[in-house]
Design an enzyme around this catalytic site. Structure first.
Site, PDB file in Angstrom:
ATOM      1  N   CYS A 122      -7.219   2.324  -5.771  1.00  0.00           N
ATOM      2  CA  CYS A 122      -5.868   2.825  -5.527  1.00  0.00           C
ATOM      3  C   CYS A 122      -5.584   2.885  -4.026  1.00  0.00           C
ATOM      4  CB  CYS A 122      -5.712   4.194  -6.186  1.00  0.00           C
ATOM      5  SG  CYS A 122      -4.031   4.855  -6.120  1.00  0.00           S
ATOM      6  N   CYS A 205      -1.859  12.112  -0.452  1.00  0.00           N
ATOM      7  CA  CYS A 205      -1.100  11.935  -1.697  1.00  0.00           C
ATOM      8  C   CYS A 205      -1.296  13.148  -2.613  1.00  0.00           C
ATOM      9  CB  CYS A 205      -1.586  10.695  -2.422  1.00  0.00           C
ATOM     10  SG  CYS A 205      -1.415   9.166  -1.490  1.00  0.00           S
ATOM     11  N   CYS A 231     -10.150   7.249   2.887  1.00  0.00           N
ATOM     12  CA  CYS A 231      -9.387   6.331   2.040  1.00  0.00           C
ATOM     13  C   CYS A 231      -9.656   4.865   2.380  1.00  0.00           C
ATOM     14  CB  CYS A 231      -7.889   6.608   2.198  1.00  0.00           C
ATOM     15  SG  CYS A 231      -7.323   6.521   3.898  1.00  0.00           S
TER      16      CYS A 231
HETATM   17  S1  SF4 Z   1      -5.031   9.125  -1.883  1.00  0.00           S
HETATM   18 FE1  SF4 Z   1      -3.145   8.076  -2.612  1.00  0.00          FE
HETATM   19  S2  SF4 Z   1      -3.668   5.935  -2.495  1.00  0.00           S
HETATM   20 FE2  SF4 Z   1      -5.630   7.041  -2.450  1.00  0.00          FE
HETATM   21  S3  SF4 Z   1      -6.304   7.284  -4.609  1.00  0.00           S
HETATM   22 FE3  SF4 Z   1      -5.066   9.063  -4.158  1.00  0.00          FE
HETATM   23  S4  SF4 Z   1      -2.996   8.501  -4.842  1.00  0.00           S
HETATM   24 FE4  SF4 Z   1      -4.135   6.601  -4.591  1.00  0.00          FE
END
Ligand code: SF4
Length: 235
Positions: A122, A205, A231
């Site tokens: 993701c 997020c 991330c």
């Molecule tokens: S931080 Fe945002 S981009 Fe990363 S897994 Fe979570 S929802 Fe997805």
């Protein structure tokens, strides 16, 4: 004042291939004892329009510092599609206050449930790939990374070479503590993210961000309960 070393005799010469890493290291060490704006000035002087700030908009400290150097420096916000409504409001609020040269980049993906099953995939699709778009054709990028963010970032240099992307990376507030950030926000009367006062020490997020409790690392609320700490933007 001693001039900071450059990576080239011509300050605006394009970086071809890998820059002089020893020079970058010397620049980084020299900038550690200078104000954060000195790092931004060095990068702007050196890279001009080939420099971009990737801003998370969990606060606007880096944005305020960049604005003090030049209103022309491009600022990129990665809109993953999963930001808190408060973050999207804050981005617009800050954009208007500073009349930012802001570029919002989204992954152009429909909503899905990948974050439930594979957060690495993701993040790769919604953060890392859009950042690659932002950095395409650039020579350098800046971030608000700080050593105080947690153990993984404890050795963050002010200037380094992002080997994976082949770009110079500048972290002007790498040495700032949480108190430095709070003090700067207070002293300069900066707009505060609406979630900052509700225990969100680091804001990403909504599916992957939780408030933290006193004594936790700043980023303890990100992907809480999993081994994931980054991330992939700052790999
Ligand atoms: S931080 Fe945002 S981009 Fe990363 S897994 Fe979570 S929802 Fe997805």
């Amino acid at each position: 004042m001693t001039a900071l070393p450059r990576t080239s005799t011509d300050p605006m010469a394009p970086v071809s291939g890998v820059p002089d890493l020893e020079e970058l290291h010397r620049v980084s060490r020299a900038l550690e004892t200078r104000p954060a704006t000195a790092a931004i000035e060095w990068a702007w002087d050196r890279f001009g329009d080939d420099l971009v700030l990737a801003a998370s908009f969990q606060d606007c400290v880096m944005i305020d510092l960049v604005a003090k150097v030049s209103a022309d420096i491009e600022i990129a916000f990665l809109d993953t599609g999963y930001h808190f409504a408060e973050t999207l409001w804050y981005v617009e609020h800050v954009r208007r206050r500073y009349d930012l040269n802001l570029r919002v980049v989204s992954p152009n993906l429909p909503a899905d449930d990948l974050w439930l099953t594979d957060t690495d995939a993701c993040c790769a699709a919604r953060k890392v790939a859009p950042l690659a778009k932002v950095l395409s054709g650039r020579e350098a990028w800046m971030s608000g990374l700080r050593r105080a963010d947690g153990p993984v970032r404890a050795t963050t240099p002010v200037v380094t070479y992002d080997v994976g992307r082949g770009l110079v990376k500048v972290n002007p507030i790498a040495l700032w503590s949480d108190l430095d950030v709070d003090g700067y926000v207070r002293d300069h009367d900066l707009p505060v993210h609406p979630l900052a006062g509700r225990g969100y020490a680091s804001i990403g997020c909504w599916p992957c961000t939780r408030p933290v409790t006193e004594g936790d690392d700043t980023r303890a609320g990100r992907w809480a309960g999993t081994d994931k700490t980054e991330c992939g933007l700052h790999a």
